[in-house]
Scaffold this motif. Structure first.
Motif, PDB file in Angstrom:
ATOM      1  N   THR A 121      73.048  53.346  56.900  1.00 12.61           N
ATOM      2  CA  THR A 121      72.882  53.339  55.442  1.00 12.61           C
ATOM      3  C   THR A 121      72.909  51.907  54.956  1.00 12.61           C
ATOM      4  O   THR A 121      73.428  51.011  55.614  1.00 12.61           O
ATOM      5  N   TRP A 122      72.375  51.710  53.796  1.00 17.32           N
ATOM      6  CA  TRP A 122      72.294  50.370  53.220  1.00 17.32           C
ATOM      7  C   TRP A 122      73.076  50.323  51.917  1.00 17.32           C
ATOM      8  O   TRP A 122      73.035  51.257  51.116  1.00 17.32           O
ATOM      9  N   ALA A 123      73.794  49.249  51.708  1.00 22.12           N
ATOM     10  CA  ALA A 123      74.521  49.054  50.457  1.00 22.12           C
ATOM     11  C   ALA A 123      74.072  47.728  49.855  1.00 22.12           C
ATOM     12  O   ALA A 123      73.879  46.747  50.576  1.00 22.12           O
ATOM     13  N   PRO A 124      73.867  47.686  48.548  1.00 19.28           N
ATOM     14  CA  PRO A 124      73.452  46.423  47.930  1.00 19.28           C
ATOM     15  C   PRO A 124      74.578  45.397  48.039  1.00 19.28           C
ATOM     16  O   PRO A 124      75.751  45.751  48.116  1.00 19.28           O
TER      17      PRO A 124
ATOM     18  N   MET B 150      82.983  50.011  53.048  1.00 20.21           N
ATOM     19  CA  MET B 150      82.316  50.103  54.331  1.00 20.21           C
ATOM     20  C   MET B 150      81.310  51.247  54.256  1.00 20.21           C
ATOM     21  O   MET B 150      81.595  52.303  53.730  1.00 20.21           O
ATOM     22  N   THR B 151      80.127  50.988  54.766  1.00 22.95           N
ATOM     23  CA  THR B 151      79.085  52.011  54.742  1.00 22.95           C
ATOM     24  C   THR B 151      78.943  52.641  56.116  1.00 22.95           C
ATOM     25  O   THR B 151      79.289  52.054  57.133  1.00 22.95           O
ATOM     26  N   ALA B 152      78.423  53.823  56.094  1.00 20.87           N
ATOM     27  CA  ALA B 152      78.202  54.537  57.355  1.00 20.87           C
ATOM     28  C   ALA B 152      77.049  53.894  58.105  1.00 20.87           C
ATOM     29  O   ALA B 152      76.171  53.271  57.493  1.00 20.87           O
ATOM     30  N   PRO B 153      77.017  54.009  59.425  1.00 20.83           N
ATOM     31  CA  PRO B 153      75.906  53.429  60.186  1.00 20.83           C
ATOM     32  C   PRO B 153      74.575  54.025  59.734  1.00 20.83           C
ATOM     33  O   PRO B 153      74.463  55.220  59.478  1.00 20.83           O
TER      34      PRO B 153
END
Length: 117
Positions: free
Chosen positions: A6-9, A1-4
């Protein structure tokens, strides 16, 4: 899970294994591929070495002349590197690795691909 914010591939999925091309095993296709690879090398030389990726002139007649003159220049360039007729081309000196193989009496293969299976 990513922080609001931020972008994860996206997760990568493995590709299914594909069989090897037939040219690696079929001698007829290997011979055809050898011819093709030589032609592709010439095309690559024109495109990258002589600026033929883009045409300098507009219109087919002028573009054709540019291609013909470039081909003539490439042929002159290649012929200028050849020795006069009757003389043999001097062999390149062996590399350090080839010297090592010769010193240890290890036979040199024509291609490293002959070792792989």
């Amino acid at each position: 899970m990513t922080a609001p914010g931020t972008w994860a591939p996206p997760a990568r999925t493995p590709r299914p294994a594909t069989p090897r091309p037939r040219r690696a095993t079929d001698p007829r296709l290997a011979a055809r591929y050898a011819v093709r690879s030589r032609v592709e090398g010439t095309v690559n030389e024109f495109a990258h070495g002589h600026g033929m990726r883009r045409c300098r002139y507009r219109g087919q007649p002028k573009a054709h002349l540019q291609h013909v003159f470039t081909a003539i220049a490439v042929n002159i360039e290649r012929l200028s590197g050849l020795p006069p007729s009757g003389e043999t081309i001097p062999a390149q000196p062996p590399t350090a690795f080839q010297d090592f193989l010769d010193q240890h009496e290890i036979p040199r293969l024509k291609s490293w691909r002959a070792v792989s299976s």
